[in-house]
Write a protein that holds these residues in place. Structure first.
Motif, PDB file in Angstrom:
ATOM      1  N   PHE A  33       3.375  76.983  47.101  1.00  0.00           N
ATOM      2  CA  PHE A  33       4.751  76.496  47.223  1.00  0.00           C
ATOM      3  C   PHE A  33       5.678  77.699  47.292  1.00  0.00           C
ATOM      4  CE2 PHE A  33       8.334  73.782  46.714  1.00  0.00           C
ATOM      5  CZ  PHE A  33       9.246  74.511  45.968  1.00  0.00           C
ATOM      6  N   ASP A  34       6.337  77.854  48.458  1.00  0.00           N
ATOM      7  CA  ASP A  34       7.207  79.020  48.620  1.00  0.00           C
ATOM      8  C   ASP A  34       8.067  78.798  49.858  1.00  0.00           C
ATOM      9  OD1 ASP A  34       8.333  81.569  48.320  1.00  0.00           O
ATOM     10  OD2 ASP A  34       6.401  82.442  47.748  1.00  0.00           O
ATOM     11  N   ASN A  35       8.850  79.830  50.232  1.00  0.00           N
ATOM     12  CA  ASN A  35       9.593  79.705  51.485  1.00  0.00           C
ATOM     13  C   ASN A  35       8.595  79.633  52.647  1.00  0.00           C
ATOM     14  OD1 ASN A  35       9.256  82.444  52.828  1.00  0.00           O
ATOM     15  ND2 ASN A  35      10.101  83.083  50.862  1.00  0.00           N
ATOM     16  N   MET A  36       9.075  79.231  53.825  1.00  0.00           N
ATOM     17  CA  MET A  36       8.161  78.946  54.930  1.00  0.00           C
ATOM     18  C   MET A  36       7.320  80.139  55.336  1.00  0.00           C
ATOM     19  SD  MET A  36      10.076  76.263  57.470  1.00  0.00           S
ATOM     20  CE  MET A  36      11.128  77.541  58.176  1.00  0.00           C
ATOM     21  N   PHE A  37       7.862  81.349  55.187  1.00  0.00           N
ATOM     22  CA  PHE A  37       7.159  82.529  55.666  1.00  0.00           C
ATOM     23  C   PHE A  37       6.191  83.079  54.619  1.00  0.00           C
ATOM     24  CE2 PHE A  37      11.647  82.555  57.222  1.00  0.00           C
ATOM     25  CZ  PHE A  37      11.372  81.927  58.431  1.00  0.00           C
ATOM     26  N   THR A  38       6.691  83.302  53.423  1.00  0.00           N
ATOM     27  CA  THR A  38       5.855  83.850  52.351  1.00  0.00           C
ATOM     28  C   THR A  38       4.742  82.889  51.965  1.00  0.00           C
ATOM     29  OG1 THR A  38       7.775  85.048  51.487  1.00  0.00           O
ATOM     30  CG2 THR A  38       5.866  84.835  50.032  1.00  0.00           C
ATOM     31  N   GLY A  39       5.066  81.597  51.915  1.00  0.00           N
ATOM     32  CA  GLY A  39       4.064  80.595  51.538  1.00  0.00           C
ATOM     33  C   GLY A  39       2.912  80.549  52.515  1.00  0.00           C
ATOM     34  N   ALA A  40       3.227  80.591  53.814  1.00  0.00           N
ATOM     35  CA  ALA A  40       2.185  80.565  54.832  1.00  0.00           C
ATOM     36  C   ALA A  40       1.307  81.809  54.747  1.00  0.00           C
ATOM     37  CB  ALA A  40       2.812  80.447  56.211  1.00  0.00           C
ATOM     38  N   THR A  41       1.928  82.959  54.527  1.00  0.00           N
ATOM     39  CA  THR A  41       1.186  84.209  54.410  1.00  0.00           C
ATOM     40  C   THR A  41       0.242  84.181  53.211  1.00  0.00           C
ATOM     41  OG1 THR A  41       2.972  85.467  55.447  1.00  0.00           O
ATOM     42  CG2 THR A  41       1.389  86.711  54.130  1.00  0.00           C
ATOM     43  N   SER A  42       0.722  83.636  52.104  1.00  0.00           N
ATOM     44  CA  SER A  42      -0.094  83.541  50.897  1.00  0.00           C
ATOM     45  C   SER A  42      -1.300  82.629  51.113  1.00  0.00           C
ATOM     46  CB  SER A  42       0.759  83.014  49.738  1.00  0.00           C
ATOM     47  OG  SER A  42      -0.010  82.864  48.567  1.00  0.00           O
ATOM     48  N   PHE A  43      -1.076  81.514  51.800  1.00  0.00           N
ATOM     49  CA  PHE A  43      -2.165  80.588  52.108  1.00  0.00           C
ATOM     50  C   PHE A  43      -3.220  81.302  52.948  1.00  0.00           C
ATOM     51  CE2 PHE A  43      -4.286  77.354  54.637  1.00  0.00           C
ATOM     52  CZ  PHE A  43      -4.498  76.316  53.742  1.00  0.00           C
ATOM     53  N   ASP A  44      -2.786  81.969  54.009  1.00  0.00           N
ATOM     54  CA  ASP A  44      -3.705  82.664  54.902  1.00  0.00           C
ATOM     55  C   ASP A  44      -4.501  83.732  54.147  1.00  0.00           C
ATOM     56  OD1 ASP A  44      -2.472  81.113  56.786  1.00  0.00           O
ATOM     57  OD2 ASP A  44      -1.522  82.772  57.864  1.00  0.00           O
ATOM     58  N   SER A  45      -3.814  84.507  53.321  1.00  0.00           N
ATOM     59  CA  SER A  45      -4.462  85.595  52.579  1.00  0.00           C
ATOM     60  C   SER A  45      -5.522  85.059  51.630  1.00  0.00           C
ATOM     61  CB  SER A  45      -3.424  86.399  51.800  1.00  0.00           C
ATOM     62  OG  SER A  45      -2.487  87.009  52.668  1.00  0.00           O
ATOM     63  N   THR A  46      -5.213  83.927  50.994  1.00  0.00           N
ATOM     64  CA  THR A  46      -6.164  83.334  50.056  1.00  0.00           C
ATOM     65  C   THR A  46      -7.434  82.889  50.762  1.00  0.00           C
ATOM     66  OG1 THR A  46      -4.359  82.580  48.631  1.00  0.00           O
ATOM     67  CG2 THR A  46      -6.499  81.509  48.347  1.00  0.00           C
ATOM     68  N   VAL A  47      -7.280  82.228  51.894  1.00  0.00           N
ATOM     69  CA  VAL A  47      -8.450  81.785  52.660  1.00  0.00           C
ATOM     70  C   VAL A  47      -9.263  82.970  53.145  1.00  0.00           C
ATOM     71  CG1 VAL A  47      -9.212  80.555  54.736  1.00  0.00           C
ATOM     72  CG2 VAL A  47      -7.327  79.628  53.373  1.00  0.00           C
ATOM     73  N   ASN A  48      -8.590  83.971  53.682  1.00  0.00           N
ATOM     74  CA  ASN A  48      -9.289  85.149  54.213  1.00  0.00           C
ATOM     75  C   ASN A  48      -9.972  85.964  53.124  1.00  0.00           C
ATOM     76  OD1 ASN A  48      -8.537  84.601  56.886  1.00  0.00           O
ATOM     77  ND2 ASN A  48      -6.597  85.699  56.673  1.00  0.00           N
ATOM     78  N   SER A  49      -9.410  85.936  51.904  1.00  0.00           N
ATOM     79  CA  SER A  49      -9.976  86.737  50.814  1.00  0.00           C
ATOM     80  C   SER A  49     -11.362  86.263  50.396  1.00  0.00           C
ATOM     81  CB  SER A  49      -9.033  86.724  49.603  1.00  0.00           C
ATOM     82  OG  SER A  49      -9.029  85.442  48.977  1.00  0.00           O
ATOM     83  N   VAL A  50     -11.691  85.011  50.699  1.00  0.00           N
ATOM     84  CA  VAL A  50     -13.015  84.473  50.359  1.00  0.00           C
ATOM     85  C   VAL A  50     -13.813  84.165  51.630  1.00  0.00           C
ATOM     86  CG1 VAL A  50     -12.343  83.581  48.100  1.00  0.00           C
ATOM     87  CG2 VAL A  50     -12.032  82.144  50.126  1.00  0.00           C
ATOM     88  N   ASP A  51     -13.407  84.798  52.739  1.00  0.00           N
ATOM     89  CA  ASP A  51     -14.103  84.637  54.023  1.00  0.00           C
ATOM     90  C   ASP A  51     -14.174  83.181  54.465  1.00  0.00           C
ATOM     91  OD1 ASP A  51     -14.612  87.403  54.264  1.00  0.00           O
ATOM     92  OD2 ASP A  51     -16.383  87.230  52.978  1.00  0.00           O
ATOM     93  N   GLY A  52     -13.081  82.457  54.218  1.00  0.00           N
ATOM     94  CA  GLY A  52     -13.022  81.070  54.658  1.00  0.00           C
ATOM     95  C   GLY A  52     -12.658  80.975  56.132  1.00  0.00           C
ATOM     96  N   THR A  53     -12.696  79.762  56.664  1.00  0.00           N
ATOM     97  CA  THR A  53     -12.327  79.509  58.060  1.00  0.00           C
ATOM     98  C   THR A  53     -10.907  78.970  58.098  1.00  0.00           C
ATOM     99  OG1 THR A  53     -14.622  78.998  58.634  1.00  0.00           O
ATOM    100  CG2 THR A  53     -12.912  78.252  60.159  1.00  0.00           C
ATOM    101  N   LEU A  54     -10.017  79.684  58.775  1.00  0.00           N
ATOM    102  CA  LEU A  54      -8.604  79.321  58.825  1.00  0.00           C
ATOM    103  C   LEU A  54      -8.205  78.909  60.236  1.00  0.00           C
ATOM    104  CD1 LEU A  54      -5.695  79.309  57.564  1.00  0.00           C
ATOM    105  CD2 LEU A  54      -5.545  81.705  58.299  1.00  0.00           C
ATOM    106  N   ASN A  55      -7.435  77.821  60.334  1.00  0.00           N
ATOM    107  CA  ASN A  55      -6.895  77.362  61.614  1.00  0.00           C
ATOM    108  C   ASN A  55      -5.394  77.139  61.471  1.00  0.00           C
ATOM    109  OD1 ASN A  55      -9.466  76.591  63.353  1.00  0.00           O
ATOM    110  ND2 ASN A  55      -9.830  75.837  61.279  1.00  0.00           N
ATOM    111  N   VAL A  56      -4.645  77.516  62.506  1.00  0.00           N
ATOM    112  CA  VAL A  56      -3.201  77.333  62.524  1.00  0.00           C
ATOM    113  C   VAL A  56      -2.832  76.597  63.815  1.00  0.00           C
ATOM    114  CG1 VAL A  56      -0.934  78.427  62.468  1.00  0.00           C
ATOM    115  CG2 VAL A  56      -2.843  79.441  61.194  1.00  0.00           C
ATOM    116  N   ASP A  57      -2.123  75.488  63.701  1.00  0.00           N
ATOM    117  CA  ASP A  57      -1.752  74.672  64.854  1.00  0.00           C
ATOM    118  C   ASP A  57      -0.242  74.456  64.850  1.00  0.00           C
ATOM    119  OD1 ASP A  57      -1.809  72.987  67.063  1.00  0.00           O
ATOM    120  OD2 ASP A  57      -2.268  71.204  65.860  1.00  0.00           O
ATOM    121  N   THR A  58       0.453  75.052  65.830  1.00  0.00           N
ATOM    122  CA  THR A  58       1.896  74.875  65.952  1.00  0.00           C
ATOM    123  C   THR A  58       2.182  73.631  66.787  1.00  0.00           C
ATOM    124  OG1 THR A  58       2.212  77.270  65.860  1.00  0.00           O
ATOM    125  CG2 THR A  58       4.053  75.951  66.674  1.00  0.00           C
TER     126      THR A  58
END
Length: 252
Positions: A33-58
């Motif tokens: 839960f954060d502003n639109m930019f920082t929150g998205a970055t935090s989500f991405d970093s968390t997934v990548n930190s455990v070698d997860g699979t991340l998808n982003v759809d605009t």
């Protein structure tokens, strides 16, 4: 000896309680839960930190008036089956003016009751391949009608609180406007559907923009000791106590 028996019984009872608490702690979702930019970055970093699979759809060029919107990996519907009219949202009170990253869908709360609002206004994402992480942008939230909460649910399960507003303006996080990023990762398993909604009855609420969905390995985000480790440490303590009590009773 009774003292030994009693203390050992208490010790093993404690062992069971702590094991249960440890397992419960592991099941708690990670919330974003954060502003639109920082929150998205935090989500991405968390997934990548455990070698997860991340998808982003605009969301761009979504159909107007449809009751189902099909994307590459998922479909979008309203839980009540109503039609959707996507549009890009300009954040309330934002200076400079800021838009959501893509189109959003109106999910204005239908009730202050959590479950009734879920049934009347929630947006649902149904995935072709199961996920356990999800996040999106929210617009116009917290501009009136407090208290107002935001929820995510996996496979129709217990609502996960991902945002809370108690007074006007307390969640104007993005450039002074009412735009937030919310998300959750539950590494206890995988899920085929995700629901998102709010219960600030009377407010206008939109969701979408840039959709993030991910899959991480089960247990990969656990921040407490593994059950076996916790149990081993406590068992050593119990056995040590037993040995000392045995020596004491012999001396007595």
């Amino acid at each position: 000896m009774k003292p030994v028996k009693t203390l050992l019984s208490l010790s093993f009872a404690t062992l069971g309680s702590l094991a249960t608490a440890t397992l419960s702690a592991q099941a708690a979702p990670v919330v974003f839960f954060d502003n639109m930019f920082t929150g998205a970055t935090s989500f991405d970093s968390t997934v990548n930190s455990v070698d997860g699979t991340l998808n982003v759809d605009t969301w761009t060029s979504l159909p107007q008036g449809a009751t189902i919107i099909n994307r590459t990996d998922y479909s979008v519907t309203k839980v009540d089956g109503s039609a959707m009219f996507p549009s890009v949202y300009t954040l309330f009170g934002s200076s400079p003016s800021t838009n959501t990253s893509g189109q959003t869908i109106d999910i204005s709360p239908s009730s202050s009751d959590v479950e009734l609002s879920r049934l009347g206004s929630a947006i649902q994402f149904t995935f072709t391949t199961p996920v356990n992480g999800f996040g999106l942008e929210v617009g116009d939230w917290a501009t009136c009608c407090q208290p107002s909460n935001l929820y995510i649910s996996f496979d129709g399960g217990t609502p996960i609180l991902v945002g809370a507003s108690t007074v006007f303006g307390d969640q104007f996080l993005t450039n002074g406007g009412a735009g937030v990023f919310v998300g959750a990762i539950d590494d206890s398993g995988t899920f085929s559907s995700v629901q998102f909604w709010g219960n600030g009855v009377g407010e206008f609420l939109v969701a979408g923009g840039e959709i993030r969905y991910a899959r991480v390995e089960e247990g990969s985000l656990t921040s407490v000791p593994e059950p076996a480790t916790a149990l081993s440490l406590l068992t050593i303590g119990v056995l040590s106590t037993a040995a000392k009590l045995k020596q004491y009773n012999k001396k007595s």
